[in-house]
Motif scaffolding. Sequence first.
Motif, PDB file in Angstrom:
ATOM      1  N   LEU A 283       0.832  -1.196   0.000  1.00 52.56           N
ATOM      2  CA  LEU A 283       0.000   0.000   0.000  1.00 52.56           C
ATOM      3  C   LEU A 283       0.868   1.248   0.000  1.00 52.56           C
ATOM      4  O   LEU A 283       1.753   1.397   0.840  1.00 52.56           O
ATOM      5  CB  LEU A 283      -0.929   0.023   1.214  1.00 52.56           C
ATOM      6  CG  LEU A 283      -1.837  -1.193   1.362  1.00 52.56           C
ATOM      7  CD1 LEU A 283      -2.776  -0.991   2.541  1.00 52.56           C
ATOM      8  CD2 LEU A 283      -2.652  -1.406   0.096  1.00 52.56           C
TER       9      LEU A 283
ATOM     10  N   TRP B 259      -5.633   2.696   2.238  1.00 46.80           N
ATOM     11  CA  TRP B 259      -5.644   2.546   0.788  1.00 46.80           C
ATOM     12  C   TRP B 259      -5.817   3.929   0.179  1.00 46.80           C
ATOM     13  O   TRP B 259      -6.726   4.679   0.545  1.00 46.80           O
ATOM     14  CB  TRP B 259      -6.808   1.650   0.356  1.00 46.80           C
ATOM     15  CG  TRP B 259      -6.597   0.196   0.623  1.00 46.80           C
ATOM     16  CD1 TRP B 259      -6.217  -0.761  -0.274  1.00 46.80           C
ATOM     17  CD2 TRP B 259      -6.744  -0.488   1.871  1.00 46.80           C
ATOM     18  NE1 TRP B 259      -6.124  -1.988   0.338  1.00 46.80           N
ATOM     19  CE2 TRP B 259      -6.445  -1.852   1.667  1.00 46.80           C
ATOM     20  CE3 TRP B 259      -7.094  -0.088   3.163  1.00 46.80           C
ATOM     21  CZ2 TRP B 259      -6.487  -2.805   2.666  1.00 46.80           C
ATOM     22  CZ3 TRP B 259      -7.136  -1.028   4.172  1.00 46.80           C
ATOM     23  CH2 TRP B 259      -6.833  -2.371   3.914  1.00 46.80           C
TER      24      TRP B 259
ATOM     25  N   PHE C  59      -5.480  -6.222  -1.201  1.00 45.59           N
ATOM     26  CA  PHE C  59      -5.515  -4.988  -1.981  1.00 45.59           C
ATOM     27  C   PHE C  59      -6.530  -5.086  -3.111  1.00 45.59           C
ATOM     28  O   PHE C  59      -7.295  -4.151  -3.366  1.00 45.59           O
ATOM     29  CB  PHE C  59      -4.125  -4.695  -2.546  1.00 45.59           C
ATOM     30  CG  PHE C  59      -4.022  -3.350  -3.203  1.00 45.59           C
ATOM     31  CD1 PHE C  59      -3.647  -2.236  -2.478  1.00 45.59           C
ATOM     32  CD2 PHE C  59      -4.307  -3.186  -4.549  1.00 45.59           C
ATOM     33  CE1 PHE C  59      -3.553  -0.989  -3.072  1.00 45.59           C
ATOM     34  CE2 PHE C  59      -4.224  -1.947  -5.152  1.00 45.59           C
ATOM     35  CZ  PHE C  59      -3.842  -0.844  -4.405  1.00 45.59           C
TER      36      PHE C  59
END
Length: 364
Positions: free
Chosen positions: A125, A134, A299
Motif C-alpha cells: 500500500l 488505501w 488490496f
Amino acid sequence: MRKPVLSRGEDKVITPGLPHQNNIQQVGYKLLSMLSFKGRKAEEVSRVLVSACLWNDSVESKSKGYNVSPQTVRNYVEEQGTEVIEKLLESMRRISMEILKGVKEVDISIDWTTKTWYGKPVEGLGSSAKGNSWNYATATTKYQNMVLLLAFVPQVNGMSKDEIVKLLMEQIVGMGLKVGLVTLDAGFYTVEVLKFISQFKFVIGVPVGDVKIYEEFDGEYTTNSKRYKKEEQVKFRLLVYGKEIVKKRKKTVVYFARATNLDLPKREVLKLYNKVRSPIETSYRNIKAFLPFTSSTKFIFRELIFVLAMIFYSLYTVFKNVMTREEFRLLLILCFLDDLSDLKDFIFNLEETLINTIDLFLWR
C-alpha cells in the motif's frame, strides 16, 4: 401489474407511474452484467457485492442472504478481480463519455482519497500510514452540474506523485479529450509534478510552509528542493492570500498559496481554482456513500469495492437532476427482490427519504 425484475424467483410488483421505471430496471441489469465473474457462484457473488453497496453494509453480512460464504466471495474477487476491475473502469469511462458527447476539451481536478484500515498492516500500500490505508487518485470534470469521473489510479508502494498524475492524464487523453485546465491539491506539490503539468494550464495548491511567505503575494517564485540542482528547479507564478478565521474566540489570519502559469488577475485565478476543484470533494463523499465494508485486507478486494462504488456514483449522476442520492439508492433496492427482507429497517432509518420517494411515485 406484475413484471420480472432482477429476480431468479418470483415476479416483483412494479408501482405504476414510477418515474424512470424502465431506466432504473436497466441500471439494475447493467450493474449485474458489469460484474463479469465466471463460475458456478458468479451471479451470487455479484449480487452480494451490489447489495453491500446499496445498503452500505459489509460484504460478509450480505453474503448470508445469497447462499454463498464470505470466503467464496473473497476467492472470486482475488482470482478474477483484476479483469473485473478493468471492465468496471471501462464502463465508468463510457458513462462519462456518453454524457460528454460532443465535448472536446475539459477542465479537470486531480486528487486522492484515503480509506484507513485499523487492523494488521498490509504490504503493497502506497500510503503514509505504512500499510494501514488505501489511497485512490481520481480525475474529474464538472459538466452541466454533474461531476464526472474520467480516470482512476490506485496508489501502491513505490509509485511517485508525478507517476500518478501522468497515469491519470494518459487515461484522459486516451479517451480523446483535450485537457484545458488542471487543478491539483497541495499534496501533489513536487518539482516532478510541476515539471509535468507545466505543459498544461494549471493551478496547484502549495503548502505555505514550503514557500515561507506569510503575506499577500503575487509574483515569480522558484522551487528550492534540495534534491535538484539550481538549474533543475521550476519557476512559476506564486499567489499567496490570507483568510481570517476565528479560533478560540480570537481572529487569526491563515495563509494559503497557489502555483500557476495562468496570466489572469489573482482573484480570477483563485476563483477558477475553487470552481474546478471543489466538486471533487463532493464526488468522494458520494462515492463513499456507496462503499461497502469488508474484513478482507487484500488490496485487490479493496480496490474492486471502491471501483464498484464509483460505478454506482457514475450511474447516480445520470439521475441526479430528478432525484436525490438516497432516492436513487432506494429505487435500486426495490429492483432487487432478495433485499426486500431488509427494507423495513431501511425505511425506518430513511423516513424523510421515503416520503420524498412516495411523492415521486405519485408525480405522474
